[in-house]
Scaffold this motif. Structure first.
Motif, mmCIF file in Angstrom:
data_model
loop_
_atom_site.group_PDB
_atom_site.id
_atom_site.type_symbol
_atom_site.label_atom_id
_atom_site.label_comp_id
_atom_site.label_asym_id
_atom_site.label_seq_id
_atom_site.Cartn_x
_atom_site.Cartn_y
_atom_site.Cartn_z
ATOM 1 N N GLU A 175 -3.582 7.217 -6.895
ATOM 2 C CA GLU A 175 -3.356 5.830 -7.304
ATOM 3 C C GLU A 175 -1.880 5.513 -7.190
ATOM 4 O OE1 GLU A 175 -4.924 4.973 -11.161
ATOM 5 O OE2 GLU A 175 -6.947 5.584 -10.607
ATOM 6 N N GLY A 176 -1.595 4.241 -6.977
ATOM 7 C CA GLY A 176 -0.207 3.839 -6.900
ATOM 8 C C GLY A 176 -0.048 2.339 -6.900
ATOM 9 N N GLU A 177 1.189 1.915 -6.715
ATOM 10 C CA GLU A 177 1.520 0.495 -6.640
ATOM 11 C C GLU A 177 2.193 0.229 -5.299
ATOM 12 O OE1 GLU A 177 4.674 -2.661 -8.520
ATOM 13 O OE2 GLU A 177 3.969 -1.050 -9.817
ATOM 14 N N VAL A 178 1.736 -0.814 -4.633
ATOM 15 C CA VAL A 178 2.316 -1.189 -3.346
ATOM 16 C C VAL A 178 3.699 -1.780 -3.593
ATOM 17 C CG1 VAL A 178 2.082 -2.639 -1.295
ATOM 18 C CG2 VAL A 178 0.038 -1.651 -2.373
ATOM 19 N N ARG A 179 4.690 -1.230 -2.947
ATOM 20 C CA ARG A 179 6.057 -1.737 -3.049
ATOM 21 C C ARG A 179 6.434 -2.561 -1.827
ATOM 22 N NH1 ARG A 179 9.242 -0.581 -7.492
ATOM 23 N NH2 ARG A 179 7.882 0.460 -8.961
ATOM 24 N N ARG A 180 5.966 -2.140 -0.637
ATOM 25 C CA ARG A 180 6.314 -2.845 0.593
ATOM 26 C C ARG A 180 5.224 -2.601 1.622
ATOM 27 N NH1 ARG A 180 10.344 -1.653 5.186
ATOM 28 N NH2 ARG A 180 10.736 -3.739 5.973
ATOM 29 N N VAL A 181 4.921 -3.634 2.404
ATOM 30 C CA VAL A 181 3.983 -3.526 3.515
ATOM 31 C C VAL A 181 4.741 -3.856 4.793
ATOM 32 C CG1 VAL A 181 1.886 -4.456 4.558
ATOM 33 C CG2 VAL A 181 2.000 -4.148 2.078
ATOM 34 N N ASP A 182 4.750 -2.939 5.736
ATOM 35 C CA ASP A 182 5.413 -3.122 7.031
ATOM 36 C C ASP A 182 4.337 -3.071 8.109
ATOM 37 O OD1 ASP A 182 6.942 -3.086 9.331
ATOM 38 O OD2 ASP A 182 8.113 -1.317 8.769
ATOM 39 N N ALA A 183 3.615 -4.184 8.249
ATOM 40 C CA ALA A 183 2.498 -4.235 9.187
ATOM 41 C C ALA A 183 2.945 -4.024 10.628
ATOM 42 C CB ALA A 183 1.769 -5.572 9.046
ATOM 43 N N ALA A 184 4.129 -4.519 10.973
ATOM 44 C CA ALA A 184 4.611 -4.391 12.349
ATOM 45 C C ALA A 184 4.758 -2.931 12.775
ATOM 46 C CB ALA A 184 5.943 -5.114 12.501
ATOM 47 N N ASN A 185 5.079 -2.066 11.835
ATOM 48 C CA ASN A 185 5.274 -0.652 12.147
ATOM 49 C C ASN A 185 4.168 0.252 11.595
ATOM 50 O OD1 ASN A 185 7.832 -0.732 13.595
ATOM 51 N ND2 ASN A 185 8.646 -1.523 11.663
ATOM 52 N N GLY A 186 3.131 -0.360 11.003
ATOM 53 C CA GLY A 186 2.014 0.422 10.484
ATOM 54 C C GLY A 186 2.397 1.332 9.339
ATOM 55 N N LYS A 187 3.238 0.811 8.408
ATOM 56 C CA LYS A 187 3.702 1.613 7.274
ATOM 57 C C LYS A 187 3.523 0.858 5.969
ATOM 58 C CE LYS A 187 7.244 4.013 9.951
ATOM 59 N NZ LYS A 187 8.678 4.317 10.031
ATOM 60 N N ILE A 188 3.427 1.628 4.894
ATOM 61 C CA ILE A 188 3.322 1.065 3.559
ATOM 62 C C ILE A 188 4.137 1.939 2.605
ATOM 63 C CG2 ILE A 188 1.189 2.338 3.055
ATOM 64 C CD1 ILE A 188 0.281 -0.126 1.415
ATOM 65 N N THR A 189 4.863 1.312 1.696
ATOM 66 C CA THR A 189 5.621 2.036 0.689
ATOM 67 C C THR A 189 4.851 1.962 -0.617
ATOM 68 O OG1 THR A 189 7.692 1.426 1.770
ATOM 69 C CG2 THR A 189 7.848 2.225 -0.503
ATOM 70 N N LEU A 190 4.558 3.128 -1.189
ATOM 71 C CA LEU A 190 3.797 3.210 -2.429
ATOM 72 C C LEU A 190 4.571 3.987 -3.476
ATOM 73 C CD1 LEU A 190 0.282 4.223 -1.034
ATOM 74 C CD2 LEU A 190 0.982 1.961 -1.809
ATOM 75 N N LYS A 191 4.576 3.467 -4.695
ATOM 76 C CA LYS A 191 5.028 4.229 -5.863
ATOM 77 C C LYS A 191 3.748 4.836 -6.409
ATOM 78 C CE LYS A 191 7.233 3.938 -10.346
ATOM 79 N NZ LYS A 191 7.851 3.064 -11.353
ATOM 80 N N HIS A 192 3.606 6.150 -6.282
ATOM 81 C CA HIS A 192 2.323 6.783 -6.576
ATOM 82 C C HIS A 192 2.436 7.885 -7.607
ATOM 83 C CE1 HIS A 192 3.390 10.419 -4.314
ATOM 84 N NE2 HIS A 192 3.956 9.601 -3.428
ATOM 85 N N GLY A 193 1.288 8.221 -8.156
ATOM 86 C CA GLY A 193 1.178 9.372 -9.029
ATOM 87 C C GLY A 193 1.050 10.625 -8.180
#
Length: 98
Positions: A30-48
């Motif tokens: 589980e986590g919280e979405v911090r940033r979505v970078d759709a152009a580069n196919g990446k996501i930043t998550l603050k996770h457990g």
């Protein structure tokens, strides 16, 4: 004919239940979405902690196996997800808003 229909209905119900159980097992973090970078196919998550990757809780940039997944989430969303190491990169293989 009625018996065949009953058997088909029972088999379909079993498949739906099995698919749901498999999805619930794969969404093991589980986590919280911090940033979505759709152009580069990446996501930043603050996770457990992510047990299968032996990662403690932290904020991390992940690749996604399917960029279409990113359209379902936005910064601030709490999510459940599955991550694996693919080609030596941490990769989200499934994600859903919580």
């Amino acid at each position: 004919m009625k018996r065949i229909f009953t058997l088909l209905l029972a088999a379909a119900a079993g498949l739906v239940f099995t698919a749901g159980a498999v999805l619930a097992q794969t969404l093991n973090a589980e986590g919280e979405v911090r940033r979505v970078d759709a152009a580069n196919g990446k996501i930043t998550l603050k996770h457990g902690p992510i047990a299968n990757l032996k990662l403690p809780a932290m904020t991390l940039v992940f690749r996604v196996s399917d960029p279409a997944m990113l359209s379902r989430v936005k910064p601030g969303d709490t999510v459940r997800f599955a991550a694996e190491q693919v080609d030596n990169q941490y990769t989200i293989t499934a994600i859903e808003p919580k």
